[in-house]
Design a protein around this motif. Structure first.
Motif, PDB file in Angstrom:
ATOM      1  N   ALA B 374      18.127  -3.616   9.093  1.00  0.00           N
ATOM      2  CA  ALA B 374      18.125  -5.050   9.416  1.00  0.00           C
ATOM      3  C   ALA B 374      18.411  -5.864   8.154  1.00  0.00           C
ATOM      4  CB  ALA B 374      16.777  -5.459  10.018  1.00  0.00           C
ATOM      5  N   HIS B 376      20.095  -4.877   5.573  1.00  0.00           N
ATOM      6  CA  HIS B 376      21.513  -4.697   5.249  1.00  0.00           C
ATOM      7  C   HIS B 376      22.395  -5.560   6.145  1.00  0.00           C
ATOM      8  CE1 HIS B 376      25.325  -2.852   4.343  1.00  0.00           C
ATOM      9  NE2 HIS B 376      25.474  -2.474   5.598  1.00  0.00           N
ATOM     10  N   TYR B 377      22.059  -5.567   7.421  1.00  0.00           N
ATOM     11  CA  TYR B 377      22.865  -6.346   8.378  1.00  0.00           C
ATOM     12  C   TYR B 377      22.908  -7.816   7.976  1.00  0.00           C
ATOM     13  CZ  TYR B 377      24.538  -7.834  13.032  1.00  0.00           C
ATOM     14  OH  TYR B 377      25.255  -8.360  14.074  1.00  0.00           O
ATOM     15  N   LEU B 378      21.755  -8.366   7.632  1.00  0.00           N
ATOM     16  CA  LEU B 378      21.722  -9.772   7.204  1.00  0.00           C
ATOM     17  C   LEU B 378      22.564  -9.972   5.947  1.00  0.00           C
ATOM     18  CD1 LEU B 378      17.937 -10.633   7.776  1.00  0.00           C
ATOM     19  CD2 LEU B 378      19.877 -11.354   9.159  1.00  0.00           C
ATOM     20  N   ARG B 379      22.483  -9.022   5.046  1.00  0.00           N
ATOM     21  CA  ARG B 379      23.249  -9.154   3.798  1.00  0.00           C
ATOM     22  C   ARG B 379      24.750  -9.059   4.050  1.00  0.00           C
ATOM     23  NH1 ARG B 379      21.219  -5.039  -0.369  1.00  0.00           N
ATOM     24  NH2 ARG B 379      22.263  -6.376  -1.888  1.00  0.00           N
ATOM     25  N   THR B 380      25.146  -8.256   5.037  1.00  0.00           N
ATOM     26  CA  THR B 380      26.593  -8.184   5.320  1.00  0.00           C
ATOM     27  C   THR B 380      27.117  -9.497   5.871  1.00  0.00           C
ATOM     28  OG1 THR B 380      26.346  -7.403   7.606  1.00  0.00           O
ATOM     29  CG2 THR B 380      26.548  -5.712   5.892  1.00  0.00           C
ATOM     30  N   ARG B 381      26.200 -10.400   6.177  1.00  0.00           N
ATOM     31  CA  ARG B 381      26.645 -11.722   6.637  1.00  0.00           C
ATOM     32  C   ARG B 381      26.472 -12.761   5.546  1.00  0.00           C
ATOM     33  NH1 ARG B 381      28.817  -8.343   9.436  1.00  0.00           N
ATOM     34  NH2 ARG B 381      28.489  -8.218  11.690  1.00  0.00           N
ATOM     35  N   GLY B 382      26.252 -12.290   4.330  1.00  0.00           N
ATOM     36  CA  GLY B 382      26.219 -13.212   3.199  1.00  0.00           C
ATOM     37  C   GLY B 382      24.833 -13.694   2.811  1.00  0.00           C
ATOM     38  N   VAL B 383      23.827 -13.367   3.614  1.00  0.00           N
ATOM     39  CA  VAL B 383      22.470 -13.818   3.317  1.00  0.00           C
ATOM     40  C   VAL B 383      21.931 -13.008   2.129  1.00  0.00           C
ATOM     41  CG1 VAL B 383      20.142 -14.103   4.252  1.00  0.00           C
ATOM     42  CG2 VAL B 383      22.135 -14.360   5.751  1.00  0.00           C
ATOM     43  N   SER B 384      21.339 -13.672   1.168  1.00  0.00           N
ATOM     44  CA  SER B 384      20.835 -12.962  -0.011  1.00  0.00           C
ATOM     45  C   SER B 384      19.688 -12.039   0.380  1.00  0.00           C
ATOM     46  CB  SER B 384      20.354 -13.947  -1.079  1.00  0.00           C
ATOM     47  OG  SER B 384      19.139 -14.549  -0.652  1.00  0.00           O
ATOM     48  N   ARG B 385      19.477 -11.036  -0.429  1.00  0.00           N
ATOM     49  CA  ARG B 385      18.385 -10.101  -0.159  1.00  0.00           C
ATOM     50  C   ARG B 385      17.046 -10.836  -0.061  1.00  0.00           C
ATOM     51  NH1 ARG B 385      16.344  -4.910  -1.228  1.00  0.00           N
ATOM     52  NH2 ARG B 385      18.341  -4.033  -1.819  1.00  0.00           N
ATOM     53  N   GLU B 387      16.398 -13.995   0.675  1.00  0.00           N
ATOM     54  CA  GLU B 387      16.254 -14.795   1.890  1.00  0.00           C
ATOM     55  C   GLU B 387      16.122 -13.884   3.113  1.00  0.00           C
ATOM     56  OE1 GLU B 387      19.180 -17.855   2.668  1.00  0.00           O
ATOM     57  OE2 GLU B 387      18.038 -18.572   4.408  1.00  0.00           O
ATOM     58  N   MET B 391      13.233 -13.916   5.950  1.00  0.00           N
ATOM     59  CA  MET B 391      13.526 -14.045   7.387  1.00  0.00           C
ATOM     60  C   MET B 391      12.913 -12.891   8.176  1.00  0.00           C
ATOM     61  SD  MET B 391      17.484 -15.398   7.324  1.00  0.00           S
ATOM     62  CE  MET B 391      17.558 -16.094   8.970  1.00  0.00           C
ATOM     63  N   HIS B 430      15.916 -21.957   6.221  1.00  0.00           N
ATOM     64  CA  HIS B 430      16.506 -21.768   7.549  1.00  0.00           C
ATOM     65  C   HIS B 430      15.472 -21.493   8.629  1.00  0.00           C
ATOM     66  CE1 HIS B 430      20.155 -21.159   5.030  1.00  0.00           C
ATOM     67  NE2 HIS B 430      20.609 -21.963   5.958  1.00  0.00           N
TER      68      HIS B 430
END
Ligand SMILES: Nc1ncnc2c1ncn2[C@@H]1O[C@H](COP(=O)(O)OP(=O)(O)OP(=O)(O)O)[C@@H](O)[C@H]1O
Ligand SMILES: [Mg+2]
Lengths: 249, 432
Positions: B374, B376-385, B387, B391, B430
């Motif tokens: 999960a 990694h998935y968020l990071r592949t969308r540009g979200v910093s580790r 943040e 989340m 966010h």
């Protein structure tokens, strides 16, 4: 746009990619086909920077930069987007918050101003419409309890909102009904602008009826074993992969 | 001096409660403090207890300002105490029809009679020494009486602020809620440190009596911080078709131990019991819950989630006891824990004791770390580790916060909790 040379990668101690070469120019659409387990998703994960996918040799240059030296989020921010074959469920994190966080992060890194809530909402609604996913899905947890097809649509929504430069779609057409296939095709075609490049991993020639590829590649045993134009996809559809594997062997 | 010696010596219950108090004192002095060998206290050492806690005299307690986040209030009646001393200037009492609220000290004869009749009837028999201590050191309490069929829409907010600025302070609070048949009401108990680090010992014991078909929304928020210790309990008794929705939150401090006991005493009763605990640093939180299914056709849904960070420790012990007569019981208990550091620790133990055969029960407990995929998935969308971690942490408890019926409380908690996981507030932006 993207230049992959002699890429070797290993997962859990197992060599999966073994000398893969691939070059993608701006505005091009490439299709990658190949048998199950040949390494197509592994390639996507390596490009997106998934932990545990260890590059043991070779290089990947993206717009002149060493892609492999970048953190996962940096790759995304600089325009690399992977639509997952199996999108991840994240209960408790709302799809909307997730999308806003991604769009803000990507825009911020490009030096664009953050979208205000109203503009963002408008774009998110448009993306839902284009992907044919009810707007309610924005309020749900990220992919939480989504059907296979709904998850794929959610990937498209992310792609449309993030406006990447290089889109890797890993079997986004699998598990979709015929209508949805057109949705994917429309999504991709609407993003084609002569500069943006696409890599479509697919098992079905069908998709390529709607999105015309410039190049078709066959990935087998961790390498590109054959490249051609769209007629190669038709050959594969007819003859399968066995003849190629024999040839390569 | 010994532990709680001065507060015991200065306990001043109203005269009509003095015999109860005397009983509490003799039980307390006959008992012993739990040790690590006491089964119920195995993972909660009492080493932080001090010998020098003192009761704050009313004259010593300077008026306080309410924290900004609470200034707006929850839109109902509010009683505020500082270091156990009632603060009329911070309180606002507007009683809707059907609701009576008084402090024990101000009770009318009729109210005193009801309090004397009901107080300590749910706790009294317990061998738990800290319940005896509460009765033994009782000075003031709050009695909430909801008349039959009254439908009270606005919440009653009981706010205990802990300042303990001058000396380690002992606070003993007692709440009795009597919800008569067919009534509806909401009560919020909130404990909050004003400045943070000071040593204090709070004993907050609450008894909830729900008569037939009564519905009570109950919230108990423990936001004491720093050196604060709280050892408290909530005991509820549900008569026929009564419905209790009880939400618990504990942010960590030196030590918190809360026992929640729900007794299904009439068929058709239902309890929703939800809780969130979030210790970090070297804090410790211990929730012990017990659901007594004594009669048939009752249901319980219990969900507790904890996020334990740094070197913090947590204990969750959830017991469901289904008595031989309690056929057609349905009871579900889930406890999930997220450890955000390698040194964090949780001891979770769901206990089902089933003596009836026609029942439907499920329980489960998990302890996990942040889901790498999960993240990694968020990071592949540009979200910093960073943040993404915020989340995912907030996401782990979000469902329980979203499920709270009382909207102003949800709005109070959401930013508070989101920011709690973030080193700096932008990482939570966010979620707000
Ligand atoms: N985490 C992992 N641990 C062990 N083996 C793995 C792991 N991930 C992938 N593999 C193996 O690597 C090989 C390539 O997998 P990959 O997912 O890249 O195939 P694919 O070409 O995408 O196949 P498909 O068409 O079925 O999607 C497979 O043999 C797979 O079992
Ligand atoms: Mg694959």
């Amino acid at each position: 746009m993207l230049k992959i040379q002699n890429l070797h990668a290993r997962v859990e101690g197992k060599d999966i990619l073994r000398g893969l070469d691939l070059q993608i120019g701006p505005g091009e659409v490439h299709a990658i086909m190949g048998p199950n387990g040949s390494g197509k998703s592994t390639l996507g994960h390596v490009l997106a920077g998934r932990p545990g996918y260890e590059v043991t040799d070779g290089s990947v240059t993206y717009r002149g930069e060493d892609l492999l030296a970048m953190d996962t989020e940096e790759r995304a921010r600089s325009g690399v987007f992977l639509a997952f074959q199996y999108p991840v469920e994240i209960p408790g994190v709302s799809n909307m918050e997730f999308l806003k966080a991604s769009v803000d992060a990507v825009r911020e890194s490009r030096g664009d101003a953050a979208l205000d809530a109203v503009t963002f909402m408008k774009r998110a609604r448009e993306a839902c419409k284009a992907a044919d996913l009810p707007v309610d899905f924005l309020k749900r947890g990220v992919n939480e309890g989504f059907s296979g097809g709904e998850k794929k649509r959610n990937e498209l929504i992310q792609m449309m909102l993030l406006e990447p430069s290089l889109c890797l779609l890993d079997e986004t057409d699998s598990g979709l009904d015929i209508d949805a296939l057109q949705v994917v095709a429309k999504g991709v075609n609407s993003l084609r602008d002569g500069k943006r490049s696409f890599v479509l991993v697919t098992h079905y020639q069908r998709l390529l009826n709607y999105i015309e590829p410039d190049h078709v590649h066959v990935l087998a045993g961790g390498r590109i074993v054959r490249s051609g134009d769209k007629s190669l996809a038709l050959d594969l559809e007819e003859r399968g992969y066995a003849w190629l594997e024999d040839e390569v062997a | 001096m010994g532990f709680m010696e001065q507060p015991l010596a200065e306990a001043r219950a109203p005269h009509w409660l003095q015999s109860l108090q005397a009983r509490g004192q003799s039980r307390w002095s006959a008992g012993k403090l739990p040790t690590r060998r006491t089964e119920n206290w195995k993972y909660t050492p009492l080493t932080g207890l001090r010998d020098d806690y003192r009761v704050a005299a009313a004259s010593d307690v300077a008026p306080a300002k309410l924290p900004d986040a609470l200034a707006q209030g929850l839109g109902g009646t509010r009683l505020v105490f500082v270091d156990g001393v009632y603060q009329p200037s911070l309180s606002s009492v507007e009683l809707p029809e059907g609701l009576q609220l008084c402090r024990f000290a101000d009770a009318s004869d009729a109210q005193a009679a009801l309090i004397a009749e009901h107080l300590d009837t749910l706790v009294g028999g317990q061998a738990e020494p800290f319940a005896s201590l509460n009765t033994a050191t009782l000075r003031d309490g709050v009695f909430l009486h909801v008349a039959a069929n009254a439908d009270v829409q606005t919440p009653v907010h009981l706010l205990w602020l802990v300042r303990a600025a001058d000396a380690p302070t002992a606070i003993s609070q007692r709440v009795l809620v009597l919800a008569e048949s067919g009534s509806r009401a909401t009560v919020v108990e909130q404990f909050l440190s004003l400045n943070g680090a000071e040593a204090s010992f709070t004993s907050g014991v609450t008894e909830l009596k729900l008569e037939a078909n009564a519905k009570l929304h109950h919230y108990r928020l423990h936001e004491e911080s720093g050196e604060a210790i709280h050892i408290g309990a909530v005991h509820a008794r549900l008569e026929r078709d009564a419905n209790l929705d009880s939400f618990h939150l504990a942010l960590g401090s030196r030590l918190k131990r809360v026992d929640v006991v729900v007794h299904h005493a009439g068929p058709g009763a239902h309890a929703d019991l939800n809780g969130v605990y979030l210790p970090r640093g070297d804090e410790h939180i211990d929730y012990h819950t017990t659901i007594e299914h004594a009669v048939p056709h009752c249901t319980t849904d219990e969900v507790f989630r904890g996020i334990v960070g740094d070197k913090a420790t947590a204990v969750f012990n959830g017991r469901i006891h289904i008595h031989p007569d309690a056929q057609k019981t349905r009871a579900e208990l889930s406890n999930r824990n997220l450890l955000t550091s390698t040194e964090a620790e949780v001891n979770t133990k769901p206990e089902l004791e089933i003596y009836a055969d026609d029942v439907q029960c499920a329980h489960g407990a998990t302890v996990a770390r942040i889901d790498d995929l999960a993240l990694h998935y968020l990071r592949t969308r540009g979200v910093s580790r960073d943040e993404a971690e915020v989340m995912l942490s907030f996401g782990f408890i979000n469902e329980l916060i979203d499920g709270m019926a009382l909207e102003p409380l949800r709005e109070y908690l959401r930013p508070l909790l989101a920011k709690r996981f973030a080193r700096d507030d932008t990482l939570a932006r966010h979620l707000l």
